[in-house]
Design a protein around this motif. Structure first.
Motif, PDB file in Angstrom:
ATOM      1  N   MET A 251       0.735  -1.296   0.081  1.00  0.00           N
ATOM      2  CA  MET A 251       0.010  -0.069  -0.068  1.00  0.00           C
ATOM      3  C   MET A 251       0.761   1.304   0.184  1.00  0.00           C
ATOM      4  O   MET A 251       1.724   1.469   0.914  1.00  0.00           O
ATOM      5  N   PRO A 252       0.908   1.995  -1.041  1.00  0.00           N
ATOM      6  CA  PRO A 252       1.945   3.203  -1.000  1.00  0.00           C
ATOM      7  C   PRO A 252       1.329   4.338  -0.213  1.00  0.00           C
ATOM      8  O   PRO A 252       0.140   4.522  -0.142  1.00  0.00           O
ATOM      9  N   GLU A 253       2.249   4.840   0.290  1.00  0.00           N
ATOM     10  CA  GLU A 253       2.160   6.028   1.544  1.00  0.00           C
ATOM     11  C   GLU A 253       3.053   6.955   1.228  1.00  0.00           C
ATOM     12  O   GLU A 253       4.075   6.604   1.016  1.00  0.00           O
ATOM     13  N   HIS A 254       2.853   8.262   1.635  1.00  0.00           N
ATOM     14  CA  HIS A 254       3.604   9.234   1.381  1.00  0.00           C
ATOM     15  C   HIS A 254       3.247  10.364   2.506  1.00  0.00           C
ATOM     16  O   HIS A 254       2.124  10.653   2.616  1.00  0.00           O
ATOM     17  N   THR A 255       4.272  10.784   3.244  1.00  0.00           N
ATOM     18  CA  THR A 255       3.859  11.778   4.317  1.00  0.00           C
ATOM     19  C   THR A 255       5.261  12.841   4.393  1.00  0.00           C
ATOM     20  O   THR A 255       6.402  12.668   4.087  1.00  0.00           O
ATOM     21  N   THR A 256       4.837  14.075   4.347  1.00  0.00           N
ATOM     22  CA  THR A 256       5.467  15.278   4.481  1.00  0.00           C
ATOM     23  C   THR A 256       5.220  16.119   5.750  1.00  0.00           C
ATOM     24  O   THR A 256       4.162  15.936   6.107  1.00  0.00           O
ATOM     25  N   LYS A 257       6.111  16.725   6.143  1.00  0.00           N
ATOM     26  CA  LYS A 257       5.815  17.490   7.407  1.00  0.00           C
ATOM     27  C   LYS A 257       6.726  18.683   7.217  1.00  0.00           C
ATOM     28  O   LYS A 257       7.813  18.877   6.655  1.00  0.00           O
ATOM     29  N   THR A 258       6.144  19.946   7.601  1.00  0.00           N
ATOM     30  CA  THR A 258       6.625  21.196   7.478  1.00  0.00           C
ATOM     31  C   THR A 258       6.423  21.955   8.692  1.00  0.00           C
ATOM     32  O   THR A 258       5.163  22.150   9.070  1.00  0.00           O
ATOM     33  N   GLU A 259       7.585  22.659   9.276  1.00  0.00           N
ATOM     34  CA  GLU A 259       7.529  23.419  10.272  1.00  0.00           C
ATOM     35  C   GLU A 259       6.971  24.798   9.870  1.00  0.00           C
ATOM     36  O   GLU A 259       7.562  25.504   8.923  1.00  0.00           O
TER      37      GLU A 259
ATOM     38  N   SER B 250      -4.488   0.295  -6.895  1.00  0.00           N
ATOM     39  CA  SER B 250      -3.661   1.122  -6.495  1.00  0.00           C
ATOM     40  C   SER B 250      -2.446   0.942  -7.393  1.00  0.00           C
ATOM     41  O   SER B 250      -1.568   2.019  -7.407  1.00  0.00           O
ATOM     42  N   ALA B 251      -2.023  -0.235  -7.440  1.00  0.00           N
ATOM     43  CA  ALA B 251      -0.625  -0.563  -8.270  1.00  0.00           C
ATOM     44  C   ALA B 251      -0.787   0.070  -9.581  1.00  0.00           C
ATOM     45  O   ALA B 251       0.535   0.264 -10.098  1.00  0.00           O
ATOM     46  N   PHE B 252      -1.833   0.556 -10.222  1.00  0.00           N
ATOM     47  CA  PHE B 252      -1.774   1.330 -11.483  1.00  0.00           C
ATOM     48  C   PHE B 252      -1.835   2.564 -11.527  1.00  0.00           C
ATOM     49  O   PHE B 252      -2.048   3.311 -12.523  1.00  0.00           O
TER      50      PHE B 252
END
Length: 158
Positions: free
Chosen positions: A1-9, A123-125
């Motif tokens: 299961m693809p996931e991506h997280t960004t954090k910004t101060e 989701s793979a596509f």
């Protein structure tokens, strides 16, 4: 299961950033990627709406979504969270979560977190790699809006 997280101060209060995040109608004024989110004025979990995004310059897509979380922090240390997504069972499901929390390590700042999760057979596509750079720009866009400036921003991926 693809996931991506960004954090910004962000050098602003969590409350002021929260107001930017729930000001859906103004997204097109400051975001190149997420240009509109519309839940028809309702913030009740389960509300149906639309999410408009620009997968590439000059292109726009509208997706039907459901509000899956809406929690405004009630104390100075609480996080505020809003999430929306699509759930078609095992075929495709996705959820985008935006949260903001006061930064306990640095007074007067907060941490904005942007998370995207994809799942289901299809989701793979989905070209998830294309979503990462767009997600990576949203945190700096929120930061610039909250701080009222442009320029260099501090973003980390995790």
């Amino acid at each position: 299961m693809p996931e991506h997280t960004t954090k910004t101060e962000i050098s602003a209060s969590a409350e002021s950033v929260w107001q930017i995040l729930i000001g859906f109608e103004s997204y097109s004024q400051w975001s190149k990627y997420i240009t509109n989110v519309d839940f028809k004025g309702s913030t009740a979990v389960g509300s149906k709406g639309t999410y408009t995004f620009a997968p590439s310059p000059g292109k726009s897509r509208v997706a039907p979504v459901t509000l899956t979380a809406y929690v405004a922090g009630t104390t100075p240390t609480d996080a505020s969270v809003i999430a929306w997504g699509v759930n078609k069972g095992c075929i495709i499901n996705a959820e985008r979560t935006l949260s903001v929390q006061p930064n306990p390590a640095k007074e007067g700042t907060c941490i904005f977190t942007h998370h995207l999760r994809l799942g289901g057979c299809l989701s793979a596509f989905i070209p998830f790699a294309k979503a990462k750079p767009q997600m990576d720009t949203f945190g700096p866009e929120v930061k610039a809006r909250a701080e009222g400036v442009g320029g260099v921003v501090s973003t980390s991926n995790g």
